[in-house]
Design an enzyme around this catalytic site. Structure first.
Site, PDB file in Angstrom:
ATOM      1  N   LYS A  53       0.851  -1.198   0.000  1.00 43.98           N
ATOM      2  CA  LYS A  53       0.000   0.000   0.000  1.00 43.98           C
ATOM      3  C   LYS A  53       0.887   1.247   0.000  1.00 43.98           C
ATOM      4  CE  LYS A  53      -3.780  -2.552   1.917  1.00 43.98           C
ATOM      5  NZ  LYS A  53      -4.538  -3.096   3.022  1.00 43.98           N
ATOM      6  N   GLN A  97      -5.010  -1.957   9.156  1.00 36.95           N
ATOM      7  CA  GLN A  97      -4.848  -3.282   8.568  1.00 36.95           C
ATOM      8  C   GLN A  97      -5.426  -4.348   9.504  1.00 36.95           C
ATOM      9  OE1 GLN A  97      -3.453  -3.770   5.410  1.00 36.95           O
ATOM     10  NE2 GLN A  97      -4.148  -5.873   5.673  1.00 36.95           N
ATOM     11  N   ASP A 120     -11.476   1.968   3.189  1.00 34.61           N
ATOM     12  CA  ASP A 120     -11.743   0.532   3.055  1.00 34.61           C
ATOM     13  C   ASP A 120     -13.242   0.281   2.889  1.00 34.61           C
ATOM     14  OD1 ASP A 120      -9.747  -1.338   2.879  1.00 34.61           O
ATOM     15  OD2 ASP A 120      -9.333  -1.402   5.034  1.00 34.61           O
TER      16      ASP A 120
END
Ligand code: NAP
Length: 283
Positions: A53, A97, A120
């Protein structure tokens, strides 16, 4: 014989678009999209995802911050960091994460993220927006699948679409995105009876189960588009999908390989969401 949908190529074209949009945003408004990624603990797979990322941000010209926190981080410390990032104007997207170490409450962390920075698309506000079809953040993996289907030029409208898997991050939002494109959508899961009968009806079959080589040629209709979301590690360390490529490929019209299909798309769609979040601040 199926045409192979090349996820690396489609992903590269998304990133080229984002590079151009970044340059334009910086030039016109002095705004550079910024992504903050938080990782807690030492999970090896999570470390690889976070590094990718960070690299993705650099590639398209974004500002990025990565917080690598120790396993011993407390809930309060993590939530305080999220709140600080919520108030930071350089940061347009925040991602924590998952999975988190067991002592931390994932749900509480997702709820703490400002929905306008929830790139997300896991916050219930964004999940609800996806449900009603009025959303700016796309759920990353399902959005990547949609891009891959789009790359075939086949119109989803009116097609029989079957999704195997009903997780909150893949199966359910995938079904919604296909429905928004006017597919006739069936969701299958571990309690589905006569699975093969259902999957054989699919013009578009999306498989997100997490079981290596589960879908075999006899489960697929001739000429179907088959998208394999699965990422499974074999004993020898090789990555493999949920679809038995050897028996399905001769029947499908289009198929995604693993690796090189859906995988490369997910981070590109995260970067797309970060761009959207940055542009939304200009409204
Ligand atoms: P998950 O949360 O474990 O969900 C798996 C789903 O498959 C569940 O809905 C389960 O049904 C269903 N299932 C399990 N066995 C089945 C069977 N025998 N027949 C029919 N359905 C069955 O997994 P996930 O997070 O959605 O991920 C699925 C796969 O995609 C994994 O391999 C994962 O690594 C991969 N993935 C890839 C990406 C990417 O970027 N490429 C991103 C996310 C996930 P029940 O609900 O009834 O248990």
């Amino acid at each position: 014989m199926a045409k192979i949908i090349n996820g690396k190529e489609v992903s590269a074209s998304v990133r080229e678009e984002l590079k151009r949009e970044t340059a334009e945003l910086v030039e016109k408004y002095g705004v550079r999209p910024g992504l903050a990624v938080i990782i807690v603990g030492d999970d090896p797979a999570s470390k690889v995802y976070v590094n990718n990322k960070e690299k993705g941000c650099a590639e398209v010209g974004y500002y990025s911050e990565v917080y690598r926190l120790p396993e011993t981080t407390t809930q309060q410390e993590l939530i305080s960091l999220v709140k600080r990032l919520n108030d930071d104007d350089k940061i347009h997207g925040i991602l924590c994460q998952l999975p988190l170490p067991k002592h931390l409450d994932e749900n509480a962390v997702i709820l703490a993220i400002n929905p306008e920075k929830d790139v997300d698309a896991f916050h219930p506000v964004n999940v609800g927006r996806i449900m009603i079809g009025d959303y700016s953040f796309l759920p990353c993996t399902p959005a990547g699948v949609m891009k891959l289907i789009e790359s075939t030029g086949v119109d989803i409208s009116g097609k029989e679409c079957v999704v195997i898997g009903r997780s909150n991050i893949v199966g359910k939002p995938q079904a919604m995105l296909l429905l928004h494109k006017n597919g006739t959508v069936t969701i299958c899961h571990s309690r589905t009876k006569n699975l093969s009968e259902v999957t054989r009806r699919a013009d578009i079959l999306v498989v997100a189960i997490g079981k290596a080589d589960f879908v075999t040629g006899d489960m697929v209709k001739d000429g179907a588009i088959v998208i394999d979301v699965g990422m499974n590690r074999r004993a020898d360390g090789k990555l493999t999908g949920d679809v038995d490529f050897a028996s399905v490929e001769p029947k499908a019209s289009y198929i995604t390989p693993v690796p090189g299909g859906v995988g490369p798309m997910t981070i590109s769609m995260l970067l797309r969401n970060t761009m959207t979040a940055a542009k939304n601040t200009l409204k």
